[in-house]
Enzyme design. Sequence first.
Site, mmCIF file in Angstrom:
data_model
loop_
_atom_site.group_PDB
_atom_site.id
_atom_site.type_symbol
_atom_site.label_atom_id
_atom_site.label_comp_id
_atom_site.label_asym_id
_atom_site.label_seq_id
_atom_site.Cartn_x
_atom_site.Cartn_y
_atom_site.Cartn_z
ATOM 1 C CG HIS A 55 -22.171 -3.680 -18.729
ATOM 2 N ND1 HIS A 55 -22.727 -4.306 -17.658
ATOM 3 C CD2 HIS A 55 -21.294 -4.580 -19.275
ATOM 4 C CE1 HIS A 55 -22.221 -5.543 -17.549
ATOM 5 N NE2 HIS A 55 -21.345 -5.719 -18.517
ATOM 6 C CG HIS A 241 -13.917 -7.669 -18.054
ATOM 7 N ND1 HIS A 241 -14.462 -6.925 -19.086
ATOM 8 C CD2 HIS A 241 -14.956 -8.009 -17.264
ATOM 9 C CE1 HIS A 241 -15.762 -6.830 -18.906
ATOM 10 N NE2 HIS A 241 -16.100 -7.484 -17.816
HETATM 11 ZN ZN LIG Z 1 -20.301 -7.567 -18.749
#
Ligand SMILES: [Zn+2]
Length: 265
Positions: A55, A241
Site C-alpha cells: 500500500h 498478489h
Molecule cells: Zn491490499
Amino acid sequence: VRLRLVPAPASTGVVFVRTDLGPRATIPAVAEHVSGTQRRITLGTPPVCVNLVEHVLAALAGLHIDNCYVEVNAPEAPGLDGSAQAFVEAIHAAGVCLQPARRAQWTVESPILVRQQGATLALHPAGRPELRISYFLDHGPFVPPGQQTQTTLITPESFANEIARCRTFLLETEALEFKRQGLGKNTTLSDLLVFGQRGPLHNKLRFANEPARHKILDLVGDLSLVGVDLCGHVVAYRSGHPLNLELARALRQQLGALVERQRVA
Ligand SMILES: [Zn+2]
C-alpha cells in the site's frame, strides 16, 4: 511502527531501509527482491525484510513518486485502515518536487497474459503514454462481495480521489479463522472491511465497488515493482498478489532483455 518517506536522488527508485537494523539494511523495491506474496508483499529476506509494503508502494507509484527512501523501524509497514489514504495525505502534506532526470516509460510490443487457478492478468500495449487498469472481481456464485468491476486511468489525481481510500477486505470466514489463530486481538469488525453474506459487517463502504477498487490499488503497488513507468491497459480477472507478481517478474525479464539488446546494438 514508524515509517518515514525521505527524498532520494534521481534514478534511485524506491528503496526500503530497515532503520532498526542500520543504515545499510536496504532493499530496492523491485520484483526480484520479493520473497513472499501470500495476502501481502514481502520484500527482502530475514533479517533484512519488510512485510506489507504494497500500500505504501501504491501511494508512491499512484502519485508518480519515482525516487524515495522508505525508512521503517520494524519488519512490517503500518497497516493503518487497510488503504493507502494516510500515505497519500502524508505525501501531499510533505509536497513533491521535480528532479532533473528522465524516467523510463515502457509498454509491451504485444499483449502478455499470465494465469493461475482461474485468474488471469494481462497487459495490452498502449497507443499513448498512460496506464489504465480494469479489474473484474468475482469469487464465484453466492460469495460476497459479488461481481464488481472498475476501470481507472491512473493519474495522481484519480489515484488520490478514487483509489487510495479503498480498503483491504476479507470474508467473514477468513476473519473468524484469523481470530481462531489469535491474530488481530486488538481489532474490531469496524476496523476492518469484513464481508458477510449480506454485505459489510459493522461498517460502511466508501464506494459501492470499494473491493474492486482496492484490487486496483494493489495492482498499482505490485506493478510498480517492475521499476519503470508502465504504460498500457492492464486487464485483471480475479488476480491477487501472487499473479500480480508473476506479471511484474515477466515484465522485468522482457525489460532486461530489451536493455541488453540495446546495449549490444
Ligand atoms: Zn491490499
